[in-house]
Write a protein that holds these residues in place. Structure first.
Motif, PDB file in Angstrom:
ATOM      1  N   LYS A  48       0.695  -1.357  -0.065  1.00 48.57           N
ATOM      2  CA  LYS A  48       0.099   0.170  -0.177  1.00 48.57           C
ATOM      3  C   LYS A  48       0.820   1.241   0.179  1.00 48.57           C
ATOM      4  O   LYS A  48       0.314   2.355   0.166  1.00 48.57           O
ATOM      5  N   CYS A  49       2.184   1.220  -0.217  1.00 53.98           N
ATOM      6  CA  CYS A  49       2.946   2.391  -0.353  1.00 53.98           C
ATOM      7  C   CYS A  49       2.878   3.048  -1.726  1.00 53.98           C
ATOM      8  O   CYS A  49       3.441   2.733  -2.663  1.00 53.98           O
ATOM      9  N   THR A  50       2.110   4.061  -1.665  1.00 57.41           N
ATOM     10  CA  THR A  50       1.677   4.606  -3.152  1.00 57.41           C
ATOM     11  C   THR A  50       2.949   5.393  -3.591  1.00 57.41           C
ATOM     12  O   THR A  50       3.344   5.479  -4.753  1.00 57.41           O
ATOM     13  N   ASP A  51       3.910   5.916  -2.780  1.00 60.72           N
ATOM     14  CA  ASP A  51       5.103   6.565  -3.161  1.00 60.72           C
ATOM     15  C   ASP A  51       6.004   5.652  -3.950  1.00 60.72           C
ATOM     16  O   ASP A  51       6.521   5.960  -4.864  1.00 60.72           O
ATOM     17  N   ALA A  52       6.115   4.483  -3.518  1.00 62.68           N
ATOM     18  CA  ALA A  52       6.793   3.414  -4.238  1.00 62.68           C
ATOM     19  C   ALA A  52       6.319   3.176  -5.603  1.00 62.68           C
ATOM     20  O   ALA A  52       7.079   3.029  -6.409  1.00 62.68           O
ATOM     21  N   TYR A  53       4.898   3.046  -5.700  1.00 62.39           N
ATOM     22  CA  TYR A  53       4.425   3.008  -7.012  1.00 62.39           C
ATOM     23  C   TYR A  53       4.641   4.056  -8.031  1.00 62.39           C
ATOM     24  O   TYR A  53       5.118   3.978  -9.242  1.00 62.39           O
ATOM     25  N   VAL A  54       4.722   5.432  -7.358  1.00 63.99           N
ATOM     26  CA  VAL A  54       4.873   6.395  -8.197  1.00 63.99           C
ATOM     27  C   VAL A  54       6.563   6.616  -8.599  1.00 63.99           C
ATOM     28  O   VAL A  54       6.626   6.736  -9.821  1.00 63.99           O
ATOM     29  N   VAL A  55       7.271   6.196  -7.706  1.00 61.36           N
ATOM     30  CA  VAL A  55       8.781   6.166  -8.051  1.00 61.36           C
ATOM     31  C   VAL A  55       9.020   5.312  -9.108  1.00 61.36           C
ATOM     32  O   VAL A  55       9.473   5.423 -10.110  1.00 61.36           O
ATOM     33  N   ARG A  56       8.280   4.074  -8.712  1.00 64.59           N
ATOM     34  CA  ARG A  56       8.606   3.001 -10.109  1.00 64.59           C
ATOM     35  C   ARG A  56       8.174   3.339 -11.341  1.00 64.59           C
ATOM     36  O   ARG A  56       8.593   3.267 -12.525  1.00 64.59           O
ATOM     37  N   ALA A  57       6.792   4.100 -11.282  1.00 68.27           N
ATOM     38  CA  ALA A  57       5.910   4.625 -12.399  1.00 68.27           C
ATOM     39  C   ALA A  57       6.983   5.611 -13.307  1.00 68.27           C
ATOM     40  O   ALA A  57       7.319   5.686 -14.377  1.00 68.27           O
ATOM     41  N   TRP A  58       7.684   6.441 -12.477  1.00 67.84           N
ATOM     42  CA  TRP A  58       8.590   7.370 -12.944  1.00 67.84           C
ATOM     43  C   TRP A  58       9.839   6.771 -13.570  1.00 67.84           C
ATOM     44  O   TRP A  58      10.356   7.209 -14.594  1.00 67.84           O
ATOM     45  N   ALA A  59      10.468   5.704 -13.192  1.00 68.02           N
ATOM     46  CA  ALA A  59      11.462   4.879 -13.834  1.00 68.02           C
ATOM     47  C   ALA A  59      11.105   4.479 -14.854  1.00 68.02           C
ATOM     48  O   ALA A  59      11.821   4.217 -15.724  1.00 68.02           O
ATOM     49  N   LEU A  60       9.991   3.659 -15.073  1.00 75.80           N
ATOM     50  CA  LEU A  60       9.226   3.091 -15.903  1.00 75.80           C
ATOM     51  C   LEU A  60       9.252   3.911 -17.272  1.00 75.80           C
ATOM     52  O   LEU A  60       9.595   3.530 -18.469  1.00 75.80           O
ATOM     53  N   TYR A  61       8.802   5.160 -16.891  1.00 70.93           N
ATOM     54  CA  TYR A  61       8.470   6.252 -17.577  1.00 70.93           C
ATOM     55  C   TYR A  61       9.805   6.691 -18.403  1.00 70.93           C
ATOM     56  O   TYR A  61       9.956   6.790 -19.674  1.00 70.93           O
ATOM     57  N   LEU A  62      10.810   6.828 -17.699  1.00 68.82           N
ATOM     58  CA  LEU A  62      12.096   7.378 -17.892  1.00 68.82           C
ATOM     59  C   LEU A  62      12.737   6.217 -18.818  1.00 68.82           C
ATOM     60  O   LEU A  62      13.722   6.468 -19.685  1.00 68.82           O
ATOM     61  N   SER A  63      12.370   4.859 -18.726  1.00 65.67           N
ATOM     62  CA  SER A  63      12.855   3.805 -19.286  1.00 65.67           C
ATOM     63  C   SER A  63      12.018   3.564 -20.777  1.00 65.67           C
ATOM     64  O   SER A  63      12.106   2.564 -21.410  1.00 65.67           O
ATOM     65  N   LYS A  64      11.025   4.218 -20.782  1.00 64.69           N
ATOM     66  CA  LYS A  64      10.174   4.363 -21.780  1.00 64.69           C
ATOM     67  C   LYS A  64       9.242   3.048 -21.940  1.00 64.69           C
ATOM     68  O   LYS A  64       8.901   2.566 -23.209  1.00 64.69           O
ATOM     69  N   ASP A  65       9.020   2.406 -20.956  1.00 66.71           N
ATOM     70  CA  ASP A  65       8.007   1.191 -20.676  1.00 66.71           C
ATOM     71  C   ASP A  65       6.760   1.988 -20.292  1.00 66.71           C
ATOM     72  O   ASP A  65       6.363   1.818 -19.237  1.00 66.71           O
ATOM     73  N   PHE A  66       5.949   2.862 -20.968  1.00 66.54           N
ATOM     74  CA  PHE A  66       4.995   3.606 -20.972  1.00 66.54           C
ATOM     75  C   PHE A  66       3.687   2.658 -20.350  1.00 66.54           C
ATOM     76  O   PHE A  66       3.192   3.038 -19.345  1.00 66.54           O
ATOM     77  N   ASP A  67       3.667   1.503 -20.842  1.00 61.69           N
ATOM     78  CA  ASP A  67       2.361   0.687 -20.354  1.00 61.69           C
ATOM     79  C   ASP A  67       2.517   0.382 -19.221  1.00 61.69           C
ATOM     80  O   ASP A  67       1.454   0.495 -18.309  1.00 61.69           O
ATOM     81  N   GLN A  68       3.670  -0.051 -18.658  1.00 62.45           N
ATOM     82  CA  GLN A  68       3.840  -0.410 -17.242  1.00 62.45           C
ATOM     83  C   GLN A  68       3.602   0.907 -16.268  1.00 62.45           C
ATOM     84  O   GLN A  68       3.382   0.814 -15.070  1.00 62.45           O
ATOM     85  N   ALA A  69       4.223   1.850 -16.752  1.00 58.24           N
ATOM     86  CA  ALA A  69       4.247   3.204 -15.995  1.00 58.24           C
ATOM     87  C   ALA A  69       2.569   3.736 -15.817  1.00 58.24           C
ATOM     88  O   ALA A  69       2.463   4.083 -14.624  1.00 58.24           O
ATOM     89  N   LEU A  70       1.760   3.528 -16.724  1.00 59.93           N
ATOM     90  CA  LEU A  70       0.480   3.828 -16.615  1.00 59.93           C
ATOM     91  C   LEU A  70      -0.115   2.776 -15.703  1.00 59.93           C
ATOM     92  O   LEU A  70      -0.762   3.207 -14.830  1.00 59.93           O
ATOM     93  N   LYS A  71       0.311   1.440 -15.607  1.00 60.54           N
ATOM     94  CA  LYS A  71      -0.312   0.442 -14.707  1.00 60.54           C
ATOM     95  C   LYS A  71       0.157   0.806 -13.169  1.00 60.54           C
ATOM     96  O   LYS A  71      -0.932   1.092 -12.222  1.00 60.54           O
ATOM     97  N   HIS A  72       1.328   1.243 -12.889  1.00 58.06           N
ATOM     98  CA  HIS A  72       1.692   1.772 -11.602  1.00 58.06           C
ATOM     99  C   HIS A  72       0.954   2.958 -11.326  1.00 58.06           C
ATOM    100  O   HIS A  72       0.721   3.324  -9.929  1.00 58.06           O
ATOM    101  N   CYS A  73       0.934   3.957 -12.062  1.00 62.22           N
ATOM    102  CA  CYS A  73       0.180   5.146 -11.824  1.00 62.22           C
ATOM    103  C   CYS A  73      -1.254   4.799 -11.418  1.00 62.22           C
ATOM    104  O   CYS A  73      -1.790   5.239 -10.322  1.00 62.22           O
ATOM    105  N   ARG A  74      -2.030   3.983 -12.065  1.00 60.01           N
ATOM    106  CA  ARG A  74      -3.379   3.606 -11.913  1.00 60.01           C
ATOM    107  C   ARG A  74      -3.620   2.878 -10.425  1.00 60.01           C
ATOM    108  O   ARG A  74      -4.423   2.933  -9.755  1.00 60.01           O
TER     109      ARG A  74
END
Length: 146
Positions: A77-103
């Protein structure tokens, strides 16, 4: 008790110093400060996540991807961890997974502004990326370059 009080003061000052360094754009310094604060307390994830954010600001994604995933596995339930991972995925151009973690972050905390902002940003970039890819497949190079 005095020792605990001193430790709390060190933690508080360290977090403040790290946040100040982040605001000033001194990401290497901020990362070092947050790592030192994290070493003072092994159970707190906030200094670790802040250290990962500093790494992301420097363009270092691989450690943030691995470490944020391990935090998510232990603290679902650590929302900050999901957002940090989403940022890392976004910067790695894994947009689909970044969207999943943001959701997932928004599912856990619908009022989390950073997750909402990042979701909109990733969605827009992903859409533009897909449109450019489609135009390239159609050999419409002027459209794909936009």
């Amino acid at each position: 008790l005095a020792g605990d009080h001193q430790k709390v003061l060190q933690l508080s000052q360290g977090m403040a110093d790290g946040e100040s360094a982040m605001k000033e754009g001194k990401y290497v310094e901020a990362r070092a400060i947050f790592k030192a604060v994290g070493n003072l307390t092994k159970s707190a994830v906030t200094p670790t996540l802040m250290s990962l954010r500093a790494e992301l600001e420097m363009g270092i994604c691989d450690h943030a991807l691995r470490r944020s995933l391990s935090i998510i596995r232990t603290r679902r339930k650590c929302t900050d961890a999901y957002v940090v991972r989403a940022w890392a995925l976004y910067l790695s151009k894994d947009f689909d997974q970044a969207l999943k973690h943001c959701r997932e972050a928004l599912r856990l905390d619908p009022d989390f502004g950073e997750a909402r902002t990042l979701y909109k940003k990733v969605k827009a970039v992903f859409r533009a990326f897909e449109n450019a890819r489609d135009a390239f497949k159609k050999r419409d190079f002027t459209e794909s370059a936009r």
